[in-house]
Design a protein around this motif. Structure first.
Motif: not given
Length: 328
Positions: A93-94, A96, A174-175, A177-178, A181
């Motif tokens: 899930r990250f 990046q 973060r999960l 908000t990802d 949206g």
């Protein structure tokens, strides 16, 4: 408010048992049985607000009680299919951070390890929250908060031990908000606060503009009590389903032992106080949301004893010296 409840509180105040107390709202069987507001110096994330005369609409730092609200939001988003379930691996899930995903130890991390604060990574919040050596403050100061969390040295197998970790909550934020949206504040307003009739709140952000999922929420005690009432009703408010009942049960199931006598679920503490099982959201300074299912009782407490080693004494005294005797 009954005379008995207020009389017990007045005794505790005069006896010096509830120092730093800013507010209490206690609700039993859907009725407010005690509401109190004091005065004293207050802070917003360490910034002095001066001496504040508290009232029903006055916002107050919840500090780490925010974590439990984030846990509720995760359950709402999970019910909508917008975030991964607890058993799912965390690092995919990250994407990046492909370099971190190649580490077998980190690849073992799951969402549940974040929910139970059992990531097994080096993390300490023992120092005051004014110190950059405190891991949560260091996270806030880092160029990339999520890399800072996920690249911490591995100390033990994930899931083996509870270690207090605001970074775990940041990952959940973060999960959310990802997946949705929306910012945490937007999603909370739409799915949780507005349905509960909560209009006034603030969700503070770090220097990077990211809302602090771990400690940024400011709210009035009345509204914090509403969140407790929602949990007590297994996610239903005014006949409207807000949080899946299955998540409330999962969230409040004991999973790991804390460093004291409490147990930990999914971002909520499960304690025994007196003869009662108590679900608790805790925040620095004496912020508490106590939920006592056997008494159909919710108690929201705000206080100003930030970074005080004995900050736990005031909220515990509210229960033991005020609430329980008034119900005897």
């Amino acid at each position: 408010m009954t005379k008995q409840w207020r009389g017990r509180l007045d005794q505790a105040v005069h006896a010096g048992q509830v120092g730093g107390l800013h507010g209490i709202v206690a609700v039993r069987n859907g009725q407010t049985v005690l509401e109190y507001y004091g005065s004293g110096e207050d802070f917003a994330w360490g910034k002095s607000l001066g001496v504040v005369e508290f009232g029903p609409e006055t916002l107050h730092d919840l500090r780490s009680a925010t974590k439990s609200v984030t846990g509720l939001l995760y359950g709402i988003a999970l019910g909508e299919g917008l975030v991964p379930p607890p058993a799912e691996p965390l690092l995919p899930r990250f994407p990046q951070y492909p370099d971190l995903a190649t580490d077998p130890g980190r690849a073992a991390l799951t969402v549940e390890h974040a929910l139970t604060m059992s990531l097994g990574l080096e993390w300490s919040e023992d120092l005051p929250y004014t110190s950059p050596a405190n891991a949560e403050i260091a996270m806030e100061l880092a160029p990339d908060r999520y890399r800072y969390i996920l690249q911490r040295p591995i100390l033990e197998r994930p899931g083996s031990r509870w270690t207090y970790c605001g970074g775990a909550t940041a990952l959940l934020g973060r999960l959310i908000t990802d997946g949705t949206g929306q910012t945490l504040s937007q999603y909370a307003q739409t799915t949780l606060f507005a349905p509960l009739g909560i209009g006034g709140f603030e969700w503070m952000s770090g220097a990077d503009g990211v809302a602090s999922a771990a400690s940024g929420l400011r709210m009035a005690p009345r509204d914090l009590a509403r969140i407790g009432e929602l949990v007590l009703a297994e996610g239903v408010w005014d006949d409207q389903r807000i949080v899946p009942a299955a998540w409330i049960r999962e969230m409040t199931q004991p999973r790991l032992q804390t460093k004291w006598d409490a147990q930990y679920g999914y971002h909520w503490y499960i304690e025994s106080i007196g003869d009662h099982r108590v679900l608790t959201a805790n925040g620095n300074g004496g912020q508490r949301l106590f939920i006592l299912p056997d008494l159909n009782l919710t108690v929201a407490i705000t206080a100003g004893n930030y970074d005080d080693p004995d900050q736990w004494r005031t909220p515990l005294a509210v229960l033991e010296q005020v609430i329980f005797p008034a119900m005897a």
